[in-house]
Structure formats: structure tokens, C-alpha cells
Design a protein around this motif. Structure first.
Motif, short mmCIF file in Angstrom:
data_model
loop_
_atom_site.label_atom_id
_atom_site.label_comp_id
_atom_site.label_asym_id
_atom_site.label_seq_id
_atom_site.Cartn_x
_atom_site.Cartn_y
_atom_site.Cartn_z
N ARG A 151 22.41 32.83 12.91
CA ARG A 151 23.30 31.70 13.12
C ARG A 151 23.75 31.09 11.79
O ARG A 151 24.92 30.82 11.57
CB ARG A 151 22.62 30.64 13.98
N SER A 158 31.68 32.02 8.20
CA SER A 158 32.89 31.36 8.69
C SER A 158 33.57 30.56 7.58
O SER A 158 34.79 30.57 7.47
CB SER A 158 32.57 30.45 9.88
N GLY A 162 36.83 31.98 5.74
CA GLY A 162 37.94 31.05 5.90
C GLY A 162 38.65 30.80 4.57
O GLY A 162 39.88 30.73 4.51
N GLY B 162 38.51 29.62 9.41
CA GLY B 162 37.38 30.53 9.25
C GLY B 162 36.61 30.69 10.54
O GLY B 162 36.20 31.80 10.90
N VAL B 163 36.44 29.61 11.26
CA VAL B 163 35.77 29.69 12.55
C VAL B 163 36.62 30.48 13.54
O VAL B 163 36.12 31.37 14.24
CB VAL B 163 35.48 28.29 13.11
N LEU B 165 38.77 32.73 12.89
CA LEU B 165 38.76 34.14 12.49
C LEU B 165 37.47 34.83 12.92
O LEU B 165 37.49 35.89 13.56
CB LEU B 165 38.92 34.24 10.97
N THR B 166 36.34 34.24 12.60
CA THR B 166 35.07 34.91 12.87
C THR B 166 34.74 34.92 14.38
O THR B 166 34.11 35.84 14.86
CB THR B 166 33.92 34.24 12.11
N VAL B 169 38.74 36.53 16.34
CA VAL B 169 39.38 37.76 15.87
C VAL B 169 38.34 38.81 15.50
O VAL B 169 38.33 39.91 16.04
CB VAL B 169 40.32 37.47 14.68
N LEU B 170 37.46 38.47 14.56
CA LEU B 170 36.45 39.44 14.13
C LEU B 170 35.32 39.55 15.15
O LEU B 170 34.66 40.58 15.26
CB LEU B 170 35.87 39.04 12.77
N LEU B 172 32.32 38.04 15.21
CA LEU B 172 30.96 38.14 14.67
C LEU B 172 29.99 37.59 15.72
O LEU B 172 30.15 36.45 16.16
CB LEU B 172 30.82 37.32 13.38
N PRO B 173 29.00 38.39 16.08
CA PRO B 173 28.11 38.00 17.19
C PRO B 173 27.56 36.58 17.09
O PRO B 173 27.64 35.84 18.08
CB PRO B 173 27.00 39.05 17.14
N PRO B 174 27.01 36.15 15.95
CA PRO B 174 26.44 34.79 15.95
C PRO B 174 27.50 33.73 16.21
O PRO B 174 27.20 32.70 16.82
CB PRO B 174 25.88 34.63 14.53
N MET B 175 28.71 33.97 15.78
CA MET B 175 29.76 32.98 15.99
C MET B 175 30.33 33.04 17.40
O MET B 175 30.90 32.06 17.89
CB MET B 175 30.88 33.18 14.96
N ILE B 178 27.33 31.31 19.80
CA ILE B 178 27.00 29.88 19.67
C ILE B 178 27.84 29.05 20.64
O ILE B 178 29.01 29.36 20.88
CB ILE B 178 27.22 29.43 18.20
N SER B 179 27.23 28.04 21.20
CA SER B 179 27.95 27.20 22.17
C SER B 179 28.90 26.26 21.44
O SER B 179 28.62 25.85 20.31
CB SER B 179 26.96 26.38 22.99
N ASP B 182 27.13 23.13 20.09
CA ASP B 182 26.36 23.36 18.86
C ASP B 182 27.28 23.52 17.67
O ASP B 182 27.03 22.97 16.59
CB ASP B 182 25.48 24.61 19.01
N LEU B 183 28.31 24.30 17.86
CA LEU B 183 29.21 24.57 16.76
C LEU B 183 29.87 23.28 16.27
O LEU B 183 29.96 23.03 15.06
CB LEU B 183 30.28 25.58 17.21
#
Lengths: 203, 203
Positions: A151, A158, A162, B162-163, B165-166, B169-170, B172-175, B178-179, B182-183
Motif C-alpha cells: 500500500r 502514485s 504523477g 497520479g492517482v 493514472l495508477t 489506467v495502469l 497497480l494492484p495496491p491502488m 484500496i478503498s 482510505d485513499l
DNA sequence: TTGGGAAGTCAACAGGCGTTGGCATACCGT
DNA sequence: ACGGTATGCCAACGCCTGTTGACTTCCCAA
């Protein structure tokens, strides 16, 4: 008609001899990196790459087999993250951010990767692999609770991606104009917090 | 093989009549948004969009003139930022972040824009315009020194994009995992700091 | 009932793409 | 001196793309 001159402006034999296979391979790869970086996967054509490398398109195929394979080779990418375990805790953010910066400025591979990952599935997969393994591992060595590492690595990614996106790909003026030193000073506390702050979700 | 049946699964006249011009225009636009979002500008073909809208490719041209123009219409995009001037200073970060979130989740326009902006110059120009004007203006109303507004808006954009994108688009599993709650909790202090911290560069 | 315009189809175009195979040329070990 | 091999070019292939124009079908107003 296809007869573009018979004598094209500066043929590969303009200066005289021809290159070694190694030199040609390298020239193609360099041209490919530039084109992929500037145009993304789809718009970067084999023909354009070949022209940049002053070579026939068919040579690209002979050396790299296919466009997909050429891209895979061009996007071979090692973050070469330094070992952060010796860094004092209060310097982690600054260290990581400034490392990324010296790594990117002047190396067009990351923008190339980002451009391509946005539209090409195997490009996206590659970015995912790079950041979940390489960055994930480095973060894991530094973070208190290892279960939180993915995480935290995701959050760090990110922010860093970004910046790469806005500065190198989209070229938002404020992000282009800001000096690396200023940017590092702004970003360091963010990264530091993502690495070290207690997880607000675990109440 | 252009013969996908002669009778394609559900032709436009399957249920009987035909659509109004308005309905067709809307159907094309919806299909275009989805395709641009999923594939980016280059890989999203007029033919595929037309097929999704259950219409002949030539109709797309008749209604929108060109692919470039269709994209411009599909990417018409208003951040619809709320007025932040009434928000207490210590809630600014959280307010902005959670607004962006409710705006994105479930609306594929932003990923579409990002995908396209990565490879298409006019797409990049559009993102630049959106963020330097819309976000820049909103930030300008809230920031102490207006000359610092562009830089602060740029930093905010770097984290928010950045958020996007990750996460979108990309992927990324952790992103992705995440709820939103939380984010938001993680991001709010970052945005807040970019908006309110004294510029570390002006020593 | 009939004509006109709107909605939609069809077939083709010119051009660019990745990719292929055959042919020419220069180099180098013998 | 020479033959093999590495290096390179050329011409074409099949495919897909955006785009165009001519043709058909339906609906609705007069």
C-alpha cells in the motif's frame, strides 16, 4: 512508383562503409527508445524508427523479430533503486525523490514507458511489474510493518508517476517550469509521510 | 473476411424501426467515450465505435465529420469544481480530494482523456487547458498569494492525476484495492499541504 | 397517394502499417 | 585470389485505417 530517388539524401553508405551488427542493433534500439518515448507504441512506426537509425525497415525485423519484441527490449528497464536501509529515517523521503529525479532527467525511457503503458496492455503489465516488485521490495526493507509495504509503495508510486506524467508527458507548464530542487523540496515530505505515517485506516 | 454474417447479430432494424438523429448521435458518442477510454485514441477505430453503436461507420462521419472531431466532442470535459471559498481552511484538502473521487468513480471520461493525452497532442493540450484553467482558477481563489497559484495547482494536479493514472489506467494492484475512504484519508494531507504550506523555495 | 427529406447501407478509394523473401554488396579468413 | 558469410536494400504481400459518394429504405406532411 516507389522510386524515391534511387539515391536518397544520406544513405547508410554516404560516409563510406557499413556498420557492425552490434552498432546497428544499438542504433535501432536508440532510435526505438526515442520514438516510443515521443509518440507512444502505436504512432511509433517501424518505418520511422528505421529511418532514424538510417537503415531499412526490414533490418529492424531481422534484428528484433517483431515490433512487440523491439518494444519489450527498448522498455527493458531497471529502476536501479539504491539500498535505502542505511539512510536515516528522517531523510528517506528526500533521498528517494532526489534519486528518482537524477534517474529521469535526461533519460527518456520512463516517459516512453508511461506513454506506451497508457494504450498497450503489455506496456501496462511491465510498469505494474516494475513498480510492484522493484519499488515494492525497496519500500519493504524500510517500512515498519511489512504487510503495509504494498500500500505504501502504491501511494509513493502514485505521486512519483504523477510527477512524471505531468512534467514529461502532459507537460503542464507549472510542472515543467519548476526547478528540480524546488520540486524535490515539495515532494520529499509527501513521500516521507507515505512511507512512515501510521496507517490512518487501522484505527 | 468482411462477411461477418450478412445478418449481424442484432442489426439496427432488428427491433423494427430506426432511431431519431438525436438518439443515434448520442449512441455514437457513448460508444466513442467507451472505446476511447478503453483503447486510447489510436486503437479506438471508427469501425469499432460504429459497431458498438450498431451503425455504419459512414454515419459516424456524417454526424461528427472526422475522428479528430469526434474525439474532441467525446472529451468535452468539465471538472465542475465546487466553489471552495466557503470551505474552512483545515478542510480544503479533504474536500477537494473527496470531490474528485465522487466525480471519477463510475465516470470513464477521465481515464479516456489520460489514455489519449499520452499519445495524442490535441488530447494533451486539452488536459493542459482543463487543469491550468479550471483547477488553476479554483486554487487561485483559495490560496493566499495568487502568484503561487499555478505552482500549487500543478502540484495538486500531479498527485491527483497520479492517482488516476495508477488506479484507473495502469491498475497497480495496491491502488486498485484500496478503498476510496482510505485513499481520501491518505491523500487529503498531501493536497492540503500543497495548497497551504509556505513555499519552501522562497527562503 | 405521393413526393421529399431524413436515416441508414454498401462498396470502394488511397494510403499507411507490420512483415516477408529474394537479391545485391562489401568484408574477411584462408 | 576467392568464396562464404554477414550486412543491407528493394519490392511486394495482405491487412486495416479514415473517409467518400452513390444508392436504398423508411417516415411523414401535403
Amino acid at each position: 512508383m516507389t522510386e524515391d530517388g534511387g539515391r536518397r539524401g544520406a544513405g547508410p553508405a554516404a560516409g563510406g562503409g557499413r556498420r557492425s551488427a552490434e552498432a546497428t542493433r544499438a542504433a535501432i534500439l536508440r532510435a526505438a527508445r526515442d520514438r516510443f518515448a515521443a509518440d507512444g507504441y502505436d504512432r511509433a512506426t517501424i518505418r520511422a524508427i528505421a529511418a532514424d537509425a538510417r537503415i531499412d525497415p526490414s533490418m529492424v525485423m531481422r534484428y528484433y523479430g517483431s515490433k512487440e519484441n523491439l518494444f519489450a527490449t527498448a522498455a527493458e528497464f531497471d529502476l536501479r533503486l539504491p539500498d535505502l536501509s542505511g539512510v536515516p529515517a528522517d531523510r528517506l523521503g528526500r533521498e528517494l525523490v532526489s534519486y528518482f529525479f537524477t534517474r529521469w532527467e535526461g533519460d527518456a525511457t520512463l516517459p516512453a514507458l508511461l506513454r506506451t503503458a497508457s494504450t498497450n496492455p503489455s506496456g501496462a503489465e511491465r510498469v505494474r511489474a516494475i513498480f510492484t516488485t522493484q519499488l515494492g521490495v525497496a519500500v519493504g526493507r524500510v517500512v515498519a510493518d511489512p504487510t503495509e509495504a504494498p500500500r505504501r509503495a502504491g501511494l509513493v508510486a502514485s505521486q512519483l508517476l504523477g510527477v512524471a506524467l505531468t512534467r514529461y508527458v502532459l507537460r503542464l507548464p507549472p510542472m515543467v517550469d519548476i526547478s528540480p530542487a524546488d520540486l524535490i523540496t515539495w515532494l520529499a515530505p509527501t513521500i516521507h509521510r507515505y512511507l512512515t505515517d501510521p496507517d490512518p485506516a487501522s484505527h
